[in-house]
Design a protein around this motif. Structure first.
Motif, mmCIF file in Angstrom:
data_model
loop_
_atom_site.group_PDB
_atom_site.id
_atom_site.type_symbol
_atom_site.label_atom_id
_atom_site.label_comp_id
_atom_site.label_asym_id
_atom_site.label_seq_id
_atom_site.Cartn_x
_atom_site.Cartn_y
_atom_site.Cartn_z
ATOM 1 N N LYS A 293 0.915 -1.364 -0.131
ATOM 2 C CA LYS A 293 -0.064 0.001 -0.230
ATOM 3 C C LYS A 293 0.917 1.214 0.018
ATOM 4 O O LYS A 293 1.646 1.508 0.818
ATOM 5 N N VAL A 294 0.684 2.043 -1.165
ATOM 6 C CA VAL A 294 1.423 3.320 -0.982
ATOM 7 C C VAL A 294 0.585 4.520 -0.794
ATOM 8 O O VAL A 294 -0.647 4.830 -1.549
ATOM 9 N N TYR A 295 0.930 5.167 0.178
ATOM 10 C CA TYR A 295 0.027 6.369 0.643
ATOM 11 C C TYR A 295 0.018 7.506 -0.312
ATOM 12 O O TYR A 295 1.260 7.628 -1.057
ATOM 13 N N ARG A 296 -0.918 8.449 -0.226
ATOM 14 C CA ARG A 296 -0.619 9.552 -1.146
ATOM 15 C C ARG A 296 0.406 10.397 -0.112
ATOM 16 O O ARG A 296 0.437 10.189 1.089
ATOM 17 N N ASP A 297 0.922 11.599 -0.950
ATOM 18 C CA ASP A 297 1.905 12.234 -0.422
ATOM 19 C C ASP A 297 1.442 13.004 1.065
ATOM 20 O O ASP A 297 2.150 12.841 2.066
ATOM 21 N N GLU A 298 0.195 13.589 1.156
ATOM 22 C CA GLU A 298 -0.281 14.375 2.280
ATOM 23 C C GLU A 298 -0.460 13.164 3.429
ATOM 24 O O GLU A 298 -0.758 13.543 4.581
ATOM 25 N N LYS A 299 -0.666 11.780 3.144
ATOM 26 C CA LYS A 299 -0.869 10.907 4.146
ATOM 27 C C LYS A 299 0.491 10.245 4.833
ATOM 28 O O LYS A 299 0.417 9.595 5.786
ATOM 29 N N ARG A 300 1.560 10.839 4.178
ATOM 30 C CA ARG A 300 2.865 10.017 4.706
ATOM 31 C C ARG A 300 3.347 10.806 5.900
ATOM 32 O O ARG A 300 4.666 11.508 5.930
#
Length: 455
Positions: free
Chosen positions: A38-45
């Motif tokens: 699962k790769v998070y969106r930038d703002e969720k990292r």
């Protein structure tokens, strides 16, 4: 794209993504068929999310537990920055609520097996010292062939770092599955799950959600706090012009400790698609009362996963198969099949709804019905597909006889006048013209009077 695990292992993702959502995207991995990334969106990292996942990885789960939970097994990075995590892949799955929908013809024994597997999955989390938190049906998936249950979206769970004792909140949850102590706390504090004071989610709040799911699986998908308006009880108030009665929502009932299958309230009934609460074995009924009634004041009173599992196993061993329908199974303490009775109830209700819809079509297609082109009937006089003609004076028997007498007298007068006119004409030839006009005029007036009388 290639990502690096926390110990240097490489993960190569396969395009396209299996799915995308508000938090990010999930990809298959080359050479690792049983896992996904699962790769998070930038703002969720965020760093908080990063540390939460590291705390989850440091929590040991047994191999059997790992087959029931999509628990993180590695955290991955790109260019040294946190981007996501690796977890077990699930195949051939459905959301929990699909298992008591019309999509699958599951027996009561099948649904009990699903409930037992759910107990086992939640028990694995609790044994690891962690808390699920958001246990809504979307976060519980089922293999419709094997009935295996898997808990998903675990990165939203309520996690405690066992090394530092730091708590990483579960910040989401559906109110229909949130225990009353959480909901009432949020109301008191004017807060949400991200800001409310601790404790929010606990082992006991998980047990509340578990009880809701077990109830729905045993009771034809019905939420334990769902209810409806009892029309028979409310006909009086409605007819007196009082405000219509509205059934409270499950969220209200949870917060107000109203368990409609166990308690009674004037004008409120349980949904007609749910079987009677008494169709459950007494042990199961007692567990639900503990979960929803006693557990309101003392959450510690709620049955744990082991109690539910044992009670469900006992119930499953004491099921009877219906003689009329092999898919109907029910507790052997009953003399009649509750599912057959439920089908009869729903068929009768469907027939009543169809009849009502037919009546509504008649009203919509012809807002005014006429009989013989003379009497107009308003739509308000249509009831139960029967048209009632309003009373008029012409429906009275005595008016028929009066009209007959009037017509007879008129005919006799006409004949007499015609006969008298001929005699006068033969005797007084010179004055017949003026006399005839007068008599003719009199007949016309008589006829007009008769017509007016009929109108």
């Amino acid at each position: 794209m290639i990502y690096i695990g926390r110990q240097g292992k490489q993960y190569n993702t396969i395009e396209p993504a299996l799915g995308k959502g508000g938090e990010g995207a999930v990809y298959r991995l080359s050479g690792v068929p049983d896992y996904v990334l699962k790769v998070y969106r930038d703002e969720k990292r965020t760093e908080t999310r990063h540390r939460k996942l590291l705390a989850m990885i440091s929590t040991p789960l047994s191999p059997s537990a790992m087959s029931q939970v999509t628990w993180p097994v590695d955290v991955v990075y790109s260019g040294g920055s946190f981007v996501g995590y690796v977890m077990p892949m699930i195949k051939n799955h459905e959301d929990l609520n699909a298992m008591y929908s019309d999509k699958y013809q599951t027996t009561l024994s099948d649904r009990i097996t699903i409930a037992k597997n759910l107990c086992a999955a939640i028990n694995a989390i609790h044994n690891a010292g962690q808390i699920c938190g958001d246990l809504n049906p979307k976060n519980v998936v089922v293999d419709p062939i094997s009935a295996r249950v898997t808990l998903v979206d675990t990165d939203s769970y309520h996690i405690s770092d066992q090394r530092t004792a730091k708590i990483y909140r579960c910040e989401v949850g559906l109110p229909e599955y949130l225990a009353p102590e959480i909901q009432n706390k949020l109301k008191r504090e004017g807060a949400d799950l991200r800001t409310a004071s601790f404790p929010t989610f606990t082992k006991n709040t998980d047990l509340f959600a578990l009880a809701v799911h077990v109830f729905a699986l045993l009771m034809n998908g019905c939420h334990p706090f769902a209810c409806a308006v009892g029309n028979k009880d409310n006909i009086g108030p409605l007819s007196n012009g009082q405000p219509s009665v509205t059934a409270p929502q499950p969220i209200d009932n949870i917060c107000n400790r109203f368990f409609p299958f166990y308690q009674r309230k004037q004008g409120i009934v349980t949904p007609r698609y749910a079987p009677d609460f008494m169709s459950l074995p007494s042990e199961m009924r007692d567990l639900f009362v503990r979960a929803f009634m006693e557990g309101f004041d003392d959450p510690e009173r709620r049955p744990d996963t082991v109690e539910w599992y044992n009670a469900l196993s006992k119930m499953q061993q004491n099921l009877t198969v219906c003689k009329k329908d092999k898919h109907h199974m029910y507790s052997n303490h009953l003399r009649k099949c509750p599912w057959c009775e439920l089908n009869n109830t729903m068929q009768a209700f469907s027939a009543a709804v169809a009849a009502t819809q037919n009546t509504q079509r008649v009203v919509q297609n012809d807002s005014h019905l006429q009989t013989n082109g003379a009497t107009t009937i308003s739509t308000q006089q249509i009831s139960n597909n029967t048209v009632n003609i309003p009373d008029s004076i012409w429906s009275k028997p005595w008016m028929f006889w009066l009209l007959t007498v009037v017509i007879a007298i008129g005919i006799q007068a006409f004949v007499w006048l015609q006969w008298g006119d001929q005699i006068i004409s033969s005797l007084f030839t010179e004055s017949s013209s003026s006399s005839g006009l007068g008599i003719a005029s009199g007949i016309s007036n008589c006829a007009a009077s008769t017509e007016i009388g009929r109108a």
